[in-house]
Design an enzyme around this catalytic site. Structure first.
Site, mmCIF file in Angstrom:
data_model
loop_
_atom_site.group_PDB
_atom_site.id
_atom_site.type_symbol
_atom_site.label_atom_id
_atom_site.label_comp_id
_atom_site.label_asym_id
_atom_site.label_seq_id
_atom_site.Cartn_x
_atom_site.Cartn_y
_atom_site.Cartn_z
ATOM 1 N N SER A 150 -9.820 9.701 -85.698
ATOM 2 C CA SER A 150 -9.551 8.498 -84.899
ATOM 3 C C SER A 150 -9.734 7.230 -85.727
ATOM 4 O O SER A 150 -10.504 7.195 -86.689
ATOM 5 C CB SER A 150 -10.487 8.440 -83.695
ATOM 6 O OG SER A 150 -10.384 9.607 -82.918
HETATM 7 N N1 SAH Z 1 -13.348 13.393 -83.256
HETATM 8 C C1 SAH Z 1 -12.424 13.753 -84.307
HETATM 9 C C2 SAH Z 1 -10.985 13.476 -83.971
HETATM 10 C C3 SAH Z 1 -10.467 14.502 -83.111
HETATM 11 S S1 SAH Z 1 -8.727 14.733 -83.031
HETATM 12 C C4 SAH Z 1 -12.764 13.108 -85.620
HETATM 13 O O1 SAH Z 1 -13.702 12.323 -85.699
HETATM 14 O O2 SAH Z 1 -12.090 13.441 -86.575
HETATM 15 C C5 SAH Z 1 -8.781 15.792 -81.638
HETATM 16 C C6 SAH Z 1 -9.300 17.154 -81.907
HETATM 17 O O3 SAH Z 1 -9.390 17.816 -80.657
HETATM 18 C C7 SAH Z 1 -8.358 18.021 -82.752
HETATM 19 O O4 SAH Z 1 -9.050 18.510 -83.874
HETATM 20 C C8 SAH Z 1 -7.944 19.142 -81.816
HETATM 21 O O5 SAH Z 1 -7.755 20.393 -82.464
HETATM 22 C C9 SAH Z 1 -9.106 19.171 -80.853
HETATM 23 N N2 SAH Z 1 -8.863 19.785 -79.542
HETATM 24 C C10 SAH Z 1 -7.761 19.708 -78.756
HETATM 25 N N3 SAH Z 1 -7.949 20.395 -77.617
HETATM 26 C C11 SAH Z 1 -9.207 20.904 -77.668
HETATM 27 C C12 SAH Z 1 -10.001 21.724 -76.788
HETATM 28 N N4 SAH Z 1 -9.555 22.153 -75.614
HETATM 29 N N5 SAH Z 1 -11.249 22.045 -77.187
HETATM 30 C C13 SAH Z 1 -11.744 21.649 -78.383
HETATM 31 N N6 SAH Z 1 -11.043 20.891 -79.246
HETATM 32 C C14 SAH Z 1 -9.798 20.518 -78.906
#
Ligand code: SAH
Length: 227
Positions: free
Chosen positions: A71
């Site tokens: 993000s």
């Molecule tokens: N917080 C992260 C950014 C996350 S991007 C950072 O600091 O880099 C969103 C993430 O959510 C992705 O890696 C994706 O694979 C994950 N995601 C999507 N659906 C999900 C679910 N149901 N459970 C766990 N992770 C999930």
């Protein structure tokens, strides 16, 4: 100036980090000193792929592989500030990605439980966080829309992927006085919702617009068709 990868070390990004905090965070209204100090203490360039390191402190989300993103710094700060963590608290994060947001949370709370559905991201984030010394973050691989009932209740929950609606299990796992922040909307555009639990009542407020990758799971979006 473009930087050559072999020249990088952790001290080299101090000016970029200071500039990021001033121009992207303070000037846009992030004033919580504890949140700013937490962000200042996390080397963001360690969390992005090598080829994007010279852009680690830019005002943008960056790709981290598998179509996922780290993000934008401002969004990390705004979501972190919204849940007002206290030092003794336990927090659940959904969507570990590269682990950056979890690292920031770990500076403010006692323990961070973070769930990632993609095994390769869960593994690399877990290794990275351990290597960098973020020992109070526990990364689990699975569907975060189900939460982590075995470790509930949580003082705060942060969802880092776009939900079509608030996942019920997460509401149920929020403790008394708990705060949850998550992007709710369609896959193109969402709004950050803050939910506070007081007794049986839930207080909802809407913060700002944002754009996250989809939350894919039982209480999220359906699995995308495989290519
Ligand atoms: N917080 C992260 C950014 C996350 S991007 C950072 O600091 O880099 C969103 C993430 O959510 C992705 O890696 C994706 O694979 C994950 N995601 C999507 N659906 C999900 C679910 N149901 N459970 C766990 N992770 C999930």
């Amino acid at each position: 100036m473009r930087r050559r990868p072999h020249m990088l070390d952790s001290g080299e990004f101090v000016p970029e980090l200071a500039r990021m905090i001033e121009t992207q965070l303070r000037r846009r209204g992030i004033s919580d000193a504890a949140v700013l100090a937490a962000i200042e203490s996390v080397p963001r360039h360690e969390f992005v792929p090598k080829e994007s390191r010279d852009r680690a402190y830019d005002d943008v989300p960056l790709p981290i592989g598998g179509g996922q993103t780290i993000s934008q710094p401002y969004i990390v700060a705004a979501m972190t500030a919204a849940i007002h963590l206290l030092p003794g608290e336990r927090v659940l994060e959904i969507g570990t990605g590269c682990g950056y947001q979890a690292a920031v949370l770990s500076r403010l709370a006692k323990e961070v439980f973070s769930v990632e559905r993609r095994p390769e991201l869960a593994l690399s984030a877990s290794e990275r966080l351990a290597r960098l010394g973020f020992s109070n973050v526990h990364v689990h691989c699975g569907d975060g829309t189900l939460g982590m009932p075995e470790f509930a209740p949580f003082d705060a929950i942060l969802v880092a992927a776009a939900a079509p609606a608030v996942p019920e299990p997460l509401l149920a796992q929020l403790g008394e006085g708990g705060r949850m922040i998550l992007p709710v909307g369609d896959t193109e555009h969402q709004e950050l919702q803050l939910i506070e639990k007081r007794g049986d009542a839930l207080r909802k407020s809407t913060l700002e617009g944002c754009r996250f990758v989809p939350l894919v799971g039982y209480h999220g979006w359906q699995e995308p068709p495989s290519r």
